[in-house]
Design an enzyme around this catalytic site. Structure first.
Site, PDB file in Angstrom:
ATOM      1  N   ARG A 333       0.831  -1.205   0.000  1.00 13.68           N
ATOM      2  CA  ARG A 333       0.000   0.000   0.000  1.00 13.68           C
ATOM      3  C   ARG A 333       0.867   1.257   0.000  1.00 13.68           C
ATOM      4  NH1 ARG A 333      -3.276  -0.996   5.286  1.00 13.68           N
ATOM      5  NH2 ARG A 333      -4.638   0.732   4.671  1.00 13.68           N
ATOM      6  N   GLU A 424     -10.254  24.670 -10.235  1.00 15.37           N
ATOM      7  CA  GLU A 424      -9.530  24.747 -11.509  1.00 15.37           C
ATOM      8  C   GLU A 424      -9.879  23.595 -12.440  1.00 15.37           C
ATOM      9  OE1 GLU A 424      -7.640  27.143 -12.782  1.00 15.37           O
ATOM     10  OE2 GLU A 424      -8.298  28.267 -11.020  1.00 15.37           O
TER      11      GLU A 424
END
Lengths: 664, 664
Positions: A333, A424
């Site tokens: 992970r 954005e």
């Protein structure tokens, strides 16, 4: 204190020169030296302390932001810092503030869309902060779709003024940072109306507050939009709401770099190409990709260091338990995220180059690369910010329960970062734009127009979809050309499949709507290919320093093969690789994790983050985690008294069985 | 107000009987009626308001919790609510509080591990809340690994007492809810030591605070561990730290239901089978799965309703923009989560039955199903909580920027929920336990021991891995047996592959360590198969109500096929399906989304959540979102004054260019 270093043994194990890696990470020796110097300056200044931030009330926190911003400006003036260092100082201050919008949006908007006269008038005042500005675009009912904005700016030829007005509740400006409580001015986006005709959305410089006493000007209603996700985090920012009741501004406060309104009220387009505005967008988005690698590397640094401190299970004969970083589930992970931090760093570096390149081309009216560059930055903004938000969350889960404490720094880092997926350009909307670009590329393949740059592989699509992958054993997956071809084949096959399915629809727009989820997936595949390719290209440069290049090669392979494992179905569906070859890639990935393991701490040390900037007890450089966690706990306001406020009214009556007669 | 319903048109479109679906969701008509009545009781009581919660300081928030808990107790007494309704009232109060641990952990621990005498002594006091208790297990340095705890309880035969002691800093109890400021008592887990011998971890009832004045008893250091993730959220809870300095308790306060220490200090195991303790674990974990469906359905309800209110793009001829719920990208992210909410609800229902079943078996000393039941609940706890945490985050992204506002309710829902991935067994650790169970099942296949229950399909593994899938066209994927077989084949092939790879290691434990990531993936595949199977079995029951069953069939298929698409590589690698059949599944999935679309609002109405419980402006039943968002904003403390506190000291000196002489 100096001598204490719980990670000393880990640091000794590193197989590469960390100091050289710091320079690779920073981009150059000069960049390294500046950021190192400014980071220490901020860290050593008590005004910039932030360890108590999550305990402050909204008002205290906001006042703390005002204080820090003023102090930062004072230091910048005293030390006469050049703009590069000033912006580094604001960055290491590490607290969202109105200054982010003033420097990052208000000034660039005037620079990008103002005339020379407008720039000469407004920019000097803005540079000296005699006025403070923000960027008022989004509205309560309108986010991504700029063309849907409702605020109007109607030209009044009698007075030579524009009248700004909020005709509906949903037209209220909503979200702009710095608007709520601080900005004296704003660039306001509104529908330009002359003589009853709507010319679409344009920008206007509008004064909001008196420069004498800071009170809102007549006709202006302005305030803060309230608490946001997390404690601390973006609550330091005065995101604002703004309504206009027929507010008049002089005609010359419309930003007229591209379009003009004459004294007579005539609307005119200038001969400046509209494409120029894309330059700013490319600039902003490449900066966002760079920020992604910063945020991700911070989280990874915390999780990696704490994974070497924390021990769970595996105790033998009463000895210490195993460091959790030794577990394969933890590595599986964590290490792909570590690799992603480096991958995003290098693709960000390349985007910076791309911005320079496209700017130079635009100046010579060469717009040829613009569609590809636009797709590229839009897509990379989307995938890097989404991956980073997920990664910060994963890092905090990798720290077990303690990651959930504010003192771990991860909750606030997550809460501050996650809006990057929306601002954005919403990440899904952006992927669909990339999808459209990819479909257009396919449709032009037959016409002899050869795709170039990051989309060049589509010119070889037919070949890619026919030649099978050469992998026979796990280590074949270490060859760069094998990796690149696998990613190219996967992207090409997804793009071609979308194009074929699209052709089945009589109306192309219906097809785009119906297939949008597939298009978004194809766009992700295309963008991941770019990241992988740029990482590999980076490694083809000479990289000095003992073992540095070797470590980056390992991380590059971890990045690519972990993606391959995650999206295996898409790779196999391309026909380029078989499920068996996919299993070999996974086997190789496991071996790579063992190579990362001894270098993990040094690889996060290379980010060169101060303990102040990290802001995490779990991620402390010296690894002295538990005594500090214990110490931090006692600082909570609840611990000011042993018996809590409310005991007499609310706990005692329960215990004494007086609850039914208690006055609550 | 009554008449206003922006969702009226959506509600008219529904093709099924929502009232009947409410009963299916609640589990029974009686359960529906109780929860409906109690939810309204809480919603109408002003003491339980929570809309200002994220704006409170830590101390205010904690006092608010004390007030609500006392008021809840008062109402429970006044109305003489039976325990089922009392616990519903605490649930709808919807604020983490010490009472959760008192009722959910302290009392069950005494019931589960105490002797009859101990239960007779302690439970009546606890039921009347004359004492308030918590559950003190985890320590600063020790979480998942209970056997690693360091706190000691040493028997002193001279005084017939145990001496509780915290020998190291890392042995400090850390995290227990209700410990920090409220509990008068705790069940403390400590290493039992008699005559110098360590007998491992046992539970002890320890008084922490004086019942006269609430001050900590001698030798006890106790406090709050500080701020946690989010504003509001779990900061209403006094998670605590606790240290013992040779604290003495009478011998009869060791919980002696399973093991005893005699007056002479002799340690004895009782004849009560140790397996009984698993019963409690099964109980707690099935409750967590039920909670997952609640948390997930709340988030989905908010995101679905707001997706029907919010409009973006697609305006034609100046008309309104398109509802975002109409976009396939939105449906593709939202509808699988809606389907998951129902899927987790039904698997939770089945787990409740399973708990009853295993309890009855344990009472007759039948331990045969215990390993399978244990694997099942551990695995389902893991996959449902992970999926729910991710889903809440996705729901908030699906609301665009506004999801980030506290008033959307999603940030707090996320922050409150996410610890479920860690507590009561870390999700990765649990998956590895399932992985071990699966390997054991494979190893016993040859011995003639036939696997039963949820693991029965492994008995047909060979067959599954040989017969190919019959799907030829998209709608073939609607057949339940096709779906089940695909999930069985995928799980079986992953389990078998792990077992084969494991056999390559000379030492099996090395293999488990090295292959742990693969084992965890196989465990996920196994558990997802269980959820799919239980959903399909639910549909085989008679489900009354117009169109209700039909809607659930659609959701069941959405759940299964969206997982198939997400994990396509694993399904194809099994050899059971081809990439082409995978593409057909995806095509079918798209068609299913169109069938969900007109029913989406009604499907979330069926959860029957009050606006109070949802706590979200975006998720309001009447859809009147924007005026309420606007109204909420003005309640923020920052808006108490127009000019913010700090203007004179920190903003004005900047604007007036006095910053260098300003005293900051």
């Amino acid at each position: 204190m100096e001598a204490l270093d719980y990670h000393a043994e880990e640091r000794r194990k590193a197989e590469f020169d960390v100091e050289e890696m710091k320079i690779v990470w920073a981009g150059s020796r000069q960049a390294y030296e500046i950021s190192d110097r400014v980071a220490r300056l901020v860290a050593s200044d008590p005004v910039f302390r932030k360890d108590n931030r999550t305990m402050l009330s909204r008002k205290e926190l906001f006042k703390d932001t005002l204080k820090k911003a003023a102090h930062a400006w004072k230091r910048i003036m005293e030390l006469r810092l050049p703009e590069e260092e000033a912006s580094q100082l604001r960055f290491f201050m590490d607290q969202p503030a109105f200054t982010d919008l003033h420097w990052g949006m208000f000034i660039p908007a005037i620079k990008g869309s103002g005339t020379e006269e407008q720039k000469a008038k407004w920019l000097p005042m803005a540079y000296k902060m005699q006025i403070i500005g923000c960027y008022a675009q989004t509205e309560l009912g309108h986010g991504s779709n700029v063309q849907g904005l409702e605020t109007t700016a109607t030209f009044d030829p009698h007075t030579d003024e524009f009248v700004l007005h909020s005709p509906t509740l949903t037209s209220s400006k909503w979200w702009p940072g710095g608007l709520g409580k601080v900005s004296t001015h704003a660039v306001v986006y509104a529908r330009l109306i002359t003589d009853g005709q709507d010319h679409g959305v344009h920008g206007f410089i509008v004064q909001l507050r008196s420069l004498d006493d800071h009170s809102p000007l007549p006709g202006i209603t302005v305030g803060d939009i309230g608490m946001k996700f997390g404690s601390g985090a973006y609550n330091s920012m005065d995101n604002g709401v703004l309504r206009f009741d027929h507010v008049r501004i002089p005609r010359d406060q419309m930003l007229m770099g591209v379009s003009q309104v004459t004294r007579e009220g005539k609307y005119m387009q200038s001969d400046v190409p509209r494409q120029l505005v894309y330059g700013t967008m490319v600039y902003v988005r490449q900066a966002i990709v760079a920020d992604a690698s910063t945020a991700l590397s911070r989280a990874v640094c915390i999780a990696t260091r704490y994974s070497a401190v924390r021990r769970q299970f595996g105790s033998q004969n009463g000895g210490p338990e195993t460091q959790v970083i030794g577990y394969k589930t933890q590595q599986n992970r964590l290490f792909p995220l570590l690799a992603s931090a480096y991958a995003f760093r290098f693709v960000g570096e390349w985007l910076e180059w791309l911005y320079t390149d496209v700017t130079q081309r635009l100046q010579t009216n060469d717009f040829s690369t613009l569609p590809e560059v636009h797709a590229c930055t839009a897509g990379l903004k989307s995938i890097t910010t989404s991956a980073t938000a997920d990664a910060i969350e994963e890092c905090w889960k990798l720290c077990g329960g303690h990651g959930y404490l504010s003192s771990s720094g991860l909750p606030e880092l997550f809460a501050v970062y996650v809006p990057a997926c929306t601002y954005e350009g919403d990440n899904v909307v952006l992927l669909l734009q990339v999808g459209r670009f990819l479909m257009k590329t396919v449709s032009q393949l037959g016409s002899g127009k050869k795709p170039v740059g990051t989309i060049a592989y589509m010119g070889r699509a037919e070949h890619l979809l026919q030649c099978p992958c050469e992998v026979e054993k796990a280590e074949d997956w270490l060859k760069p050309h094998v990796i690149v071809e696998a990613f190219e084949a996967r992207a090409a096959s997804m793009v071609v499949a979308c194009a074929k399915n699209l052709n089945k629809f009589p109306e192309q727009e219906d097809g785009f709507a119906e297939l949008s989820a597939d298009l978004a997936e194809a766009a992700v595949a295309h963008c991941q290919l770019i990241v992988v390719t740029k990482f590999i290209e980076k490694l083809q440069q000479g990289i000095p320093g003992k073992g540095v290049k070797r470590q980056l090669e390992i991380l590059c392979n971890v990045y690519a093969l972990s993606l391959l494992h995650k999206h295996l179905g898409e790779f196999v569906a391309s026909g380029y690789i078989t499920s068996e070859q996919g299993a070999l890639a996974n086997e190789q990935l496991r071996l790579l994790y063992s190579q990362v393991r001894p270098n993990a701490i040094a690889l996060v040390d290379a980010f060169n983050y101060t303990d102040h900037f990290l802001g995490s007890v779990l991620g402390r450089y010296d690894g002295n985690v538990y005594p500090k966690l214990y110490e931090e706990a006692w600082k909570d306001p609840l611990n000011e008294t042993v018996v809590p406020d409310g005991y007499r009214e609310y706990i005692r009556p329960i215990l004494k069985q007086h609850i039914r007669v208690a006055r609550l």
